[in-house]
Design a protein around this motif. Structure first.
Motif, PDB file in Angstrom:
ATOM      1  N   ASN A  55     -23.637   5.007 -10.612  1.00  0.00           N
ATOM      2  CA  ASN A  55     -23.905   5.038 -12.042  1.00  0.00           C
ATOM      3  C   ASN A  55     -24.423   3.655 -12.446  1.00  0.00           C
ATOM      4  O   ASN A  55     -24.234   2.685 -11.704  1.00  0.00           O
ATOM      5  N   ILE A  59     -15.595   1.379 -17.635  1.00  0.00           N
ATOM      6  CA  ILE A  59     -15.555   1.567 -19.091  1.00  0.00           C
ATOM      7  C   ILE A  59     -14.177   1.180 -19.625  1.00  0.00           C
ATOM      8  O   ILE A  59     -14.067   0.485 -20.655  1.00  0.00           O
ATOM      9  N   TYR A  92     -24.249  -0.816 -22.175  1.00  0.00           N
ATOM     10  CA  TYR A  92     -24.637   0.586 -22.332  1.00  0.00           C
ATOM     11  C   TYR A  92     -24.646   1.273 -20.967  1.00  0.00           C
ATOM     12  O   TYR A  92     -25.024   0.676 -19.959  1.00  0.00           O
ATOM     13  N   THR A  93     -24.252   2.544 -20.950  1.00  0.00           N
ATOM     14  CA  THR A  93     -24.370   3.365 -19.750  1.00  0.00           C
ATOM     15  C   THR A  93     -24.797   4.760 -20.183  1.00  0.00           C
ATOM     16  O   THR A  93     -24.413   5.222 -21.272  1.00  0.00           O
ATOM     17  N   ASP A 129     -19.946  12.254 -12.833  1.00  0.00           N
ATOM     18  CA  ASP A 129     -18.839  11.629 -13.562  1.00  0.00           C
ATOM     19  C   ASP A 129     -18.118  10.685 -12.599  1.00  0.00           C
ATOM     20  O   ASP A 129     -17.112  11.032 -11.986  1.00  0.00           O
ATOM     21  N   ARG A 141     -17.205   4.402 -12.501  1.00  0.00           N
ATOM     22  CA  ARG A 141     -17.804   4.338 -13.840  1.00  0.00           C
ATOM     23  C   ARG A 141     -16.732   4.408 -14.912  1.00  0.00           C
ATOM     24  O   ARG A 141     -16.688   3.579 -15.834  1.00  0.00           O
ATOM     25  N   ASN A 142     -15.860   5.385 -14.812  1.00  0.00           N
ATOM     26  CA  ASN A 142     -14.781   5.550 -15.768  1.00  0.00           C
ATOM     27  C   ASN A 142     -13.872   4.326 -15.799  1.00  0.00           C
ATOM     28  O   ASN A 142     -13.448   3.869 -16.871  1.00  0.00           O
ATOM     29  N   GLU A 186     -21.585   4.804 -24.370  1.00  0.00           N
ATOM     30  CA  GLU A 186     -22.191   5.853 -23.557  1.00  0.00           C
ATOM     31  C   GLU A 186     -23.261   6.502 -24.418  1.00  0.00           C
ATOM     32  O   GLU A 186     -22.951   7.092 -25.451  1.00  0.00           O
ATOM     33  N   ALA A 223     -24.872   8.486 -21.061  1.00  0.00           N
ATOM     34  CA  ALA A 223     -23.801   9.440 -21.353  1.00  0.00           C
ATOM     35  C   ALA A 223     -23.855  10.589 -20.356  1.00  0.00           C
ATOM     36  O   ALA A 223     -24.935  10.994 -19.901  1.00  0.00           O
TER      37      ALA A 223
END
Length: 357
Positions: free
Chosen positions: A237, A265, A247-248, A257, A261-262, A277, A250
């Motif tokens: 990602n 954030i 910014y990443t 997913d 990445r999660n 996102e 959405a």
């Protein structure tokens, strides 16, 4: 489902590679986990056996219709000898989401994690400890029914193999150069882009070849409809820091997913760094790079963890980011996340799972 795991240990252990020569996904441990599925028995016969080739019928559906999914996670060994997994429950949750999309029967996530812990415990001496190394874990499912009808298989194998690894990119944690793909498409909303399945990666190989010929490490994919909105890199990602905000793209049904990445954030928000996102147009990103508003960029994934991006190539133009150097946030994220994963700094999120040895 039977809860007893039959264990057959090898009588001939392999010679382990030197830790500075590991590469990525080249060497494999002494053992593997296998479990079978058929319509009458469900998932059954869980076993740990010596690492070995598979014997499959040439008509097995995985060969013809690509019904297969996989996951990737890592195990780490601390200085005290503890073995740690990073958010493994999310990997098995995502595996079942991929299973659902490809018509594969769900796997008992709790049992799969227990099986993983058992095989890690058996092969714990394969976990490397040199900086930047880890034990990469690849759970996967393949359709094994020998039939050429175009429908979901009635037979499957769930397998876990493991590999001691070094850095995914030859550049290590130094900035990589990324090629923006304008012609080929990897995934579209409603397709299988958000599933971790072989077809997504097969679709990326030609563009990856072109990128490498031009001297770039990876491909940055644009959306498959408009060919203008950023989605993800083949193995990561992506994140962009523009005028102080990170910014990443959405999640939109065609983007994976990512567990890393999660986690990123969550870390950014924990530090009170603005993160959004959103939909990001490649033209807007290029303009931000030219004006200096694009302060840094990086990719995230299990394999690379954090990979700073020093250059994007789009429309025959090189867009250099942060003078091609690792940005402050990229470096801090890498140090923090790998520190948590290796147990050298506190884990305020409860992400770590210890393997009882």
């Amino acid at each position: 489902m039977a809860r007893t795991i039959e264990i057959q240990t090898t009588t001939k252990k392999k010679q382990k590679p030197l830790q500075h020569e590991l590469g990525f996904g080249i060497h494999f441990t002494d053992h593997m986990f296998i479990m079978d599925y058929n319509d009458s028995q469900g998932w059954h016969d869980p076993r740990i056996v010596p690492y070995q080739p598979l014997v499959l019928d040439p008509a097995a559906k995985v060969f013809h219709y690509g019904q297969t999914i996989f996951e990737g996670l890592k195990a780490y060994k601390t200085e005290e000898g503890k073995v740690l997994l990073f958010r493994p429950e999310r990997n098995f949750q995502r595996l079942n989401r991929s299973n659902e999309r490809l018509g594969v029967p769900a796997i008992d996530e709790e049992f799969a994690l227990e099986a993983l812990k058992r095989v890690i415990a058996i092969d714990q001496d394969w976990i490397p400890t040199a900086p930047g190394t880890s034990l990469y874990i690849r759970p996967f499912v393949i359709a094994t029914q020998p039939a050429l009808g175009v429908d979901a298989s009635t037979q499957y194998k769930f397998i876990i193999i493991m590999s001691p690894v070094g850095n995914y990119y030859a550049e290590g944690v130094n900035p990589v150069k990324i090629y923006v793909e304008n012609d080929y498409v990897r995934a579209v909303k409603g397709g299988i882009g958000e599933a971790k399945t072989a077809g997504n990666y097969a679709a990326s190989l030609k563009a990856q070849e072109i990128a490498k010929e031009k001297g770039y490490s990876q491909v940055l994919w644009l959306d498959g409809v408009h060919r203008k909105y950023i989605e993800e890199v083949g193995s990561m990602n992506v994140f962009f820091k523009i005028n102080g905000t990170v910014y990443t793209p959405a999640l939109n049904g065609s983007i994976l997913d990512g567990i890393t990445r999660n986690s990123i954030i969550q870390l950014l928000r924990h530090w009170d760094i603005p993160v959004e996102e959103s939909t990001i147009a490649i033209e807007d990103l290029a303009n931000a790079a030219k004006s200096g508003a694009l302060e840094e960029a990086f990719g995230t994934g299990t394999a690379a963890v954090i990979s700073p991006i020093g250059e994007l190539y789009w429309n025959e133009e090189k867009l250099v980011i942060a003078d091609g150097k690792t940005g402050d946030i990229s470096g801090k994220l890498y140090d923090t996340l790998t520190g948590i994963q290796r147990g050298t700094i506190p884990d305020p999120f409860g992400w770590l799972v210890e393997v009882n040895i």
